[in-house]
Scaffold this motif. Structure first.
Motif, PDB file in Angstrom:
ATOM      1  N   THR A   2      -0.442 -15.018   0.328  1.00  0.00           N
ATOM      2  CA  THR A   2       0.879 -15.145   0.935  1.00  0.00           C
ATOM      3  C   THR A   2       1.229 -13.824   1.593  1.00  0.00           C
ATOM      4  OG1 THR A   2       1.634 -16.759  -0.695  1.00  0.00           O
ATOM      5  CG2 THR A   2       3.331 -15.532   0.472  1.00  0.00           C
ATOM      6  N   THR A   3       1.726 -13.866   2.805  1.00  0.00           N
ATOM      7  CA  THR A   3       2.178 -12.658   3.488  1.00  0.00           C
ATOM      8  C   THR A   3       3.691 -12.669   3.591  1.00  0.00           C
ATOM      9  OG1 THR A   3       1.753 -13.802   5.588  1.00  0.00           O
ATOM     10  CG2 THR A   3       0.088 -12.248   4.822  1.00  0.00           C
ATOM     11  N   LEU A   4       4.267 -11.471   3.559  1.00  0.00           N
ATOM     12  CA  LEU A   4       5.706 -11.293   3.741  1.00  0.00           C
ATOM     13  C   LEU A   4       5.872 -10.166   4.750  1.00  0.00           C
ATOM     14  CD1 LEU A   4       8.460 -11.080   1.015  1.00  0.00           C
ATOM     15  CD2 LEU A   4       8.402  -9.467   2.904  1.00  0.00           C
ATOM     16  N   SER A   5       6.453 -10.493   5.904  1.00  0.00           N
ATOM     17  CA  SER A   5       6.550  -9.485   6.958  1.00  0.00           C
ATOM     18  C   SER A   5       7.474  -9.974   8.056  1.00  0.00           C
ATOM     19  CB  SER A   5       5.164  -9.204   7.554  1.00  0.00           C
ATOM     20  OG  SER A   5       4.721 -10.323   8.311  1.00  0.00           O
ATOM     21  N   TYR A   6       7.744  -9.078   8.994  1.00  0.00           N
ATOM     22  CA  TYR A   6       8.340  -9.504  10.252  1.00  0.00           C
ATOM     23  C   TYR A   6       7.333 -10.390  10.991  1.00  0.00           C
ATOM     24  CZ  TYR A   6      11.615  -5.569   9.570  1.00  0.00           C
ATOM     25  OH  TYR A   6      12.549  -4.694   9.081  1.00  0.00           O
ATOM     26  N   GLY A   7       7.837 -11.272  11.838  1.00  0.00           N
ATOM     27  CA  GLY A   7       6.947 -12.057  12.683  1.00  0.00           C
ATOM     28  C   GLY A   7       6.386 -13.280  11.986  1.00  0.00           C
ATOM     29  N   THR A   8       5.556 -14.009  12.728  1.00  0.00           N
ATOM     30  CA  THR A   8       5.030 -15.286  12.256  1.00  0.00           C
ATOM     31  C   THR A   8       3.806 -15.099  11.363  1.00  0.00           C
ATOM     32  OG1 THR A   8       3.705 -15.465  14.277  1.00  0.00           O
ATOM     33  CG2 THR A   8       5.877 -16.512  14.290  1.00  0.00           C
ATOM     34  N   ARG A   9       3.346 -16.182  10.774  1.00  0.00           N
ATOM     35  CA  ARG A   9       2.242 -16.148   9.817  1.00  0.00           C
ATOM     36  C   ARG A   9       0.955 -15.669  10.463  1.00  0.00           C
ATOM     37  NH1 ARG A   9      -1.978 -19.488   8.424  1.00  0.00           N
ATOM     38  NH2 ARG A   9      -1.389 -20.957  10.066  1.00  0.00           N
TER      39      ARG A   9
END
Length: 349
Positions: A2-9
């Motif tokens: 799972t990623t958590l960040s600005y922007g899309t996956r």
């Protein structure tokens, strides 16, 4: 993953938690700035708008391993529910990231130092980009970061491009932000005059930014400089390969500048270019070790022009051949092996 960040996956992620790009990652609210000024770091550490949104979206979700991207993500990493193993990828020297900016030096730098002292001794793994910066973390915070450089993948399909007998083709790529000294490179190619060209592949700064407007004017006034649209990172070596010398001359405004090992260095190697770099501990060492190019005597346009003028056609050919010989060693294969070993250890706990 799972990623958590600005922007899309990102393509490799199974799940993604997106943070609104408009939200700052530092506590830039009135209350946040006041708490920074009063050194109330424990109460402000999750008050940055992006951090607050991230904490809400994570809620009670649990993970086995959390990778904190840079020191400012550490409070959020330790906020994750359960008892995940934590890997902090520090990149560079966090306590003095932007100390050339007065507001950052007065308010944010002490906060960053507090976060490092509070959390780094408790992480399971830490990484940074080179040995010089790892030694700084060891001396200041008693940790032993492993090394993961800013290298890119090995390009076995590229080789040094032939020289044009009539012109030396200089190139620079990256963000057009103040402090990068791009204007000095433009001035240098004009000092060199006929027989030299400069191609710039720049990511523009904010729209309406005065620095960007002034830089555009300098480029427009230069008869030897051409501005191109930015190039995606995976395409950059193909584009740069047509040139002869990659130029990057960064004045040492911060400790990170003095100990830099930037992605541009590795981009130039995979592109099979010779390089012209300003003085810096880590790049000096590698340039001399592999005979990849020259280190300028200073950071002015005159310094840059003098260094380039002193390189013969035979020297350029040698530097490009040496980049080709060093390309595999200076690719990301070593760094990927380090990361896989870290994940293996953390997964086995």
């Amino acid at each position: 993953m799972t990623t958590l960040s600005y922007g899309t996956r990102p393509p490799a992620a199974k799940d993604h938690i997106e943070i609104d790009r408009a939200l700052p990652s530092l506590p830039q609210t009135l209350t946040g700035v006041l708490k920074l000024g009063l050194r109330r770091y424990r109460s402000v550490q999750l008050e940055a708008p992006a951090m607050r949104m991230a904490a809400q979206l994570l809620a009670t979700r649990e993970f086995d391993i959390v990778v904190a991207n840079e020191a400012r993500a550490l409070p959020l990493a330790f906020h994750v529910s359960g008892s995940p193993r934590i890997w902090c990828d520090l990149h560079e020297w966090a306590p003095e990231e932007r100390t050339h900016v007065l507001s950052w030096r007065l308010l944010v730098a002490p906060f960053m130092r507090w976060m490092c002292a509070e959390y780094l001794p408790r992480v399971d793994v830490s990484t940074t980009i080179n040995g010089s910066i790892a030694a700084m973390y060891s001396d200041e915070f008693g940790i032993q970061p492993e090394i993961v450089r800013n290298a890119i993948g090995y390009r076995d399909d590229l080789s040094p491009s032939p020289l044009d007998p009539d012109v030396v083709r200089l190139v620079h790529s990256g963000g057009a932000v103040p402090g990068r000294n791009i204007e000095a490179i433009v001035e240098a190619v004009d000092l060199l005059g006929e027989g030299y060209t400069l191609d710039l592949y720049l990511i523009p700064s904010r729209e309406g930014d005065r620095y960007w407007r002034d830089l555009l004017q300098s480029i427009a006034d230069s008869p030897h400089t051409t501005l191109h649209p930015p190039v995606p990172p995976d395409q950059l070596p193909d584009v740069l390969n047509d040139h002869d010398l990659g130029v990057f001359v960064l004045p040492p405004l911060t400790p990170n500048h003095r100990h830099m090992l930037p992605n541009k260095f590795f981009d130039f190697v995979q592109s099979r270019l010779g390089m012209v770099f300003g003085p810096s501990v880590e790049t000096d060492r590698l340039i001399m070790q592999h005979q990849l190019g020259v280190v300028t005597g200073g950071y002015t346009a005159q310094d840059i022009a003098a260094s380039i003028r002193g390189i013969s056609a035979e020297g350029i050919v040698k530097f490009k051949k040496n980049a080709d010989a060093a390309a595999q060693e200076l690719s990301s294969s070593t760094d990927l092996a380090t990361e896989r070993e870290i994940l293996r250890r953390l997964s086995a706990v």
